[in-house]
Design an enzyme around this catalytic site. Structure first.
Site, short mmCIF file in Angstrom:
data_model
loop_
_atom_site.label_atom_id
_atom_site.label_comp_id
_atom_site.label_asym_id
_atom_site.label_seq_id
_atom_site.Cartn_x
_atom_site.Cartn_y
_atom_site.Cartn_z
N HIS A 308 17.99 25.91 -118.99
CA HIS A 308 17.91 24.45 -118.88
C HIS A 308 19.15 23.92 -118.18
O HIS A 308 20.24 24.44 -118.37
CB HIS A 308 17.82 23.81 -120.28
CG HIS A 308 17.26 22.43 -120.24
ND1 HIS A 308 18.05 21.33 -119.97
CD2 HIS A 308 16.01 21.98 -120.40
CE1 HIS A 308 17.28 20.25 -120.00
NE2 HIS A 308 16.04 20.61 -120.24
N ASP A 365 9.31 24.34 -123.14
CA ASP A 365 8.05 24.91 -122.65
C ASP A 365 7.73 26.29 -123.22
O ASP A 365 6.65 26.81 -122.97
CB ASP A 365 8.10 25.00 -121.11
CG ASP A 365 8.13 23.61 -120.49
OD1 ASP A 365 9.02 23.33 -119.68
OD2 ASP A 365 7.27 22.78 -120.88
C1 SDX Z 1 11.81 21.28 -118.28
O1 SDX Z 1 15.69 18.61 -116.98
C2 SDX Z 1 14.96 18.45 -118.02
O2 SDX Z 1 15.31 17.75 -118.94
C3 SDX Z 1 13.64 19.17 -117.97
C4 SDX Z 1 12.83 19.19 -119.25
C5 SDX Z 1 12.32 17.81 -119.63
O3 SDX Z 1 12.04 17.61 -120.82
O4 SDX Z 1 12.11 16.99 -118.70
O5 SDX Z 1 13.60 19.72 -120.30
C6 SDX Z 1 11.57 20.04 -119.07
O6 SDX Z 1 11.62 21.26 -117.10
C7 SDX Z 1 12.37 22.50 -118.96
C8 SDX Z 1 12.64 23.68 -117.98
C9 SDX Z 1 11.32 24.40 -117.69
N1 SDX Z 1 11.53 25.38 -116.61
C10 SDX Z 1 11.51 26.70 -116.87
O7 SDX Z 1 11.42 27.19 -118.00
C11 SDX Z 1 11.58 27.57 -115.62
C12 SDX Z 1 12.61 28.67 -115.84
N2 SDX Z 1 13.95 28.07 -115.90
C13 SDX Z 1 14.70 27.97 -114.68
O8 SDX Z 1 14.07 27.96 -113.48
C14 SDX Z 1 16.01 27.20 -114.82
O9 SDX Z 1 16.59 27.57 -116.00
C15 SDX Z 1 15.95 25.67 -114.72
C16 SDX Z 1 15.27 25.22 -113.49
C17 SDX Z 1 15.25 25.12 -115.92
C18 SDX Z 1 17.38 25.16 -114.72
O10 SDX Z 1 17.97 25.60 -113.56
P1 SDX Z 1 19.52 25.28 -113.18
O11 SDX Z 1 20.17 24.51 -114.26
O12 SDX Z 1 19.58 24.73 -111.81
O13 SDX Z 1 20.17 26.69 -113.25
P2 SDX Z 1 20.18 27.72 -112.05
O14 SDX Z 1 18.85 27.78 -111.39
O15 SDX Z 1 21.38 27.42 -111.21
O16 SDX Z 1 20.40 29.11 -112.85
C19 SDX Z 1 21.72 29.55 -113.22
C20 SDX Z 1 21.61 31.06 -113.28
C21 SDX Z 1 21.02 31.69 -112.01
O17 SDX Z 1 21.46 33.01 -111.94
P3 SDX Z 1 22.83 33.36 -111.08
O18 SDX Z 1 22.68 32.71 -109.71
O19 SDX Z 1 23.98 32.80 -111.89
O20 SDX Z 1 22.83 34.89 -111.03
O21 SDX Z 1 20.68 31.44 -114.33
C22 SDX Z 1 19.57 32.10 -113.75
C23 SDX Z 1 19.55 31.74 -112.29
O22 SDX Z 1 18.89 32.75 -111.52
N3 SDX Z 1 18.39 31.60 -114.47
C24 SDX Z 1 17.39 32.37 -114.89
C25 SDX Z 1 16.52 31.50 -115.59
N4 SDX Z 1 17.01 30.26 -115.56
C26 SDX Z 1 18.18 30.32 -114.86
N5 SDX Z 1 17.15 33.70 -114.75
C27 SDX Z 1 16.03 34.16 -115.33
N6 SDX Z 1 15.14 33.41 -116.03
C28 SDX Z 1 15.36 32.08 -116.16
N7 SDX Z 1 14.50 31.33 -116.85
#
Ligand code: SDX
Length: 431
Positions: A308, A365
């Site tokens: 998140h 989710d």
């Molecule tokens: C919702 O914003 C809100 O409030 C949203 C929400 C709401 O109520 O409106 O809470 C609802 O959208 C919840 C999130 C649902 N999405 C997912 O579950 C999809 C999986 N999660 C990710 O795609 C990610 O965690 C996000 C999009 C939710 C957040 O992304 P960020 O904050 O931009 O973080 P990032 O993409 O920069 O990730 C940081 C690191 C990266 O790795 P490195 O580059 O450091 O090596 O963490 C990794 C990412 O690759 N990473 C994950 C991951 N989430 C982040 N790796 C594997 N699995 C994951 N789920």
């Protein structure tokens, strides 16, 4: 007390910028005058460090796992409130008195039916269309049935009327989307049922056989919708505020928010989680293989339902939903293999260095789909359920944005990295 100020030294030119304090101690540097004073702008990929507004709707503390709607913790609303009451709280800024709640419920009951022409629109929609595409289109077309909503100078009473129309009709539209997908006749709303019971009735009743409304299921649905009702400046809410800032109508703004929510990194994750659990279940390979792929830096696969932008600890909503999953599974007396897989996946990830080092925990989710599935909602409708829940939040933020003085259209800047000045080249001279 004199306002705190930040000093910025740009190659010897020092500018002072005001520091703002939030009610819960958050701090911001107000850069509204930055470009005028320095010709500089800021850059912030994904707006991770940038506030777009002052807001009083919802407070989140991502480090402590706190979420409050108009100051009230979601854990209390989850136990004591209903989705209709929580919607009133978010949209009007306070819990309703009995009279206010009764009037709000009457408005929602009045606005539940759809114009007959809407049914003809459904006839022309291709069978394979994703429910979120239909929902967005239908919400946008509501302005055609409520043309008064197009007036940008609408008063509060008219906006509240549109809000009730939208909050009520989105349920009916969602149920019609489902009925069309299974080739069954639409079931009209029943004035005698509560908000959630009416939705379940329109979804699952048949022309000659009413769906037996189960109070535990109604309670579980109320809980899910309450927990999805708002989440400050997430991608879809920020979209609703930005689109609404051009002074377009509420329906068009929310239709845009629905499209933003659809993405698999946002609300679409609840569908992704279910499909991920089903793939793991079918593969029979166990959870470690998925964890390996999701933690491989070269792999685009992510662990859906984890991570998140704001929560760097367990999403407080996921905690409440996980408990509700166990209650409903017990009530139905079923052994849900997908819940077992989700629990194993969570346990494995929470012990894995990749997730620990990045502070990745289950989000809203991760478990919600288990409940939707138990209720009988198809996987491709999960994000529609998220949209129904998020509506009061979108409406509350749209209203707050429209009441902000001075009114401003949202228009970010950029740093240009394209071609320098170039001449036009005739077709014959191009390579
Ligand atoms: C919702 O914003 C809100 O409030 C949203 C929400 C709401 O109520 O409106 O809470 C609802 O959208 C919840 C999130 C649902 N999405 C997912 O579950 C999809 C999986 N999660 C990710 O795609 C990610 O965690 C996000 C999009 C939710 C957040 O992304 P960020 O904050 O931009 O973080 P990032 O993409 O920069 O990730 C940081 C690191 C990266 O790795 P490195 O580059 O450091 O090596 O963490 C990794 C990412 O690759 N990473 C994950 C991951 N989430 C982040 N790796 C594997 N699995 C994951 N789920």
């Amino acid at each position: 007390m004199a306002q705190e100020r930040a000093k910025l030294d740009l190659n010897g030119t020092v500018v002072e910028l005001p520091i703002l304090d939030g009610v819960e101690g958050e701090k911001a540097i107000d850069i509204s005058e930055l470009r005028a004073k320095t010709s500089y702008i800021t850059l912030d990929h994904g707006y991770a460090n940038t506030g777009s507004c002052l807001s009083g709707v919802t407070f989140i503390d991502g480090e402590k796992g706190i979420l409050r709607y108009r100051g009230i913790p979601i854990e209390e609303l989850a136990v004591h409130s209903t989705f209709v009451e929580t919607s009133y709280l978010l949209i009007h800024g306070k819990l309703p008195t009995q009279a206010e709640r009764d009037e709000f419920s009457r408005a929602l009951t009045k606005h539940a039916p759809l114009h007959e022409d809407v049914k003809h629109i459904f006839d022309g929609i291709p069978d394979e269309t994703h429910p979120m595409a239909i929902l967005s289109a239908m919400v946008s077309i509501l302005s055609g049935f409520h043309p008064a909503s197009l007036d940008p100078r609408q008063d509060e009473a008219q906006i509240n009327e549109n809000a009730s129309q939208l909050l009520s009709k989105v349920r009916t539209i969602a149920a019609y989307i489902y009925k069309k997908s299974i080739g069954e006749p639409f079931i009209p709303p029943d004035d005698h049922l509560s908000y959630c019971a009416n939705f379940l009735h329109m979804m699952f009743s048949k022309p000659k056989k009413d769906y037996p409304v189960d109070e535990d299921v109604v309670r579980a649905l109320n809980l899910l919708l309450i927990l999805h009702a708002d989440h400050e400046q997430n991608c879809s809410t920020a979209t609703v505020r930005l689109v609404g800032s051009s002074r377009t109508n509420l329906f068009a703004s929310v239709a845009a928010g629905i499209c933003a929510l659809w993405g698999p990194w946002h609300g679409g994750a609840n569908q992704e989680v279910m499909e991920m659990l089903e793939r793991i279940h079918k593969s029979g390979k166990g959870v470690q293989e998925h964890i390996r792929v999701a933690t491989d830096p070269k792999s685009p696969v992510r662990l859906s339902g984890f991570g998140h932008r704001v929560y760097k600890t367990y999403d407080p909503r996921a905690k409440v939903i996980k408990e509700a999953c166990h209650r409903l599974v017990e009530k139905f007396g079923v052994h849900d293999p997908l819940l077992e897989i989700a629990l194993k996946l969570e346990a494995a990830a929470l012990k894995h260095e990749f997730f620990i080092s990045r502070k990745l925990y289950p989000n809203v989710d991760f478990y919600s789909g288990i409940i939707y599935k138990l209720i009988g909602i198809p996987t491709n409708m999960f994000t529609v359920m998220f949209a129904i829940g998020r509506l009061p939040g979108w409406i509350a933020h749209w209203k707050e944005m429209r009441e902000t003085k001075p009114p401003r259209i949202g228009r970010p800047r950029q740093i240009y990295i394209g071609n320098r000045k170039a001449d036009y080249v005739d077709m014959k001279d191009r390579k």
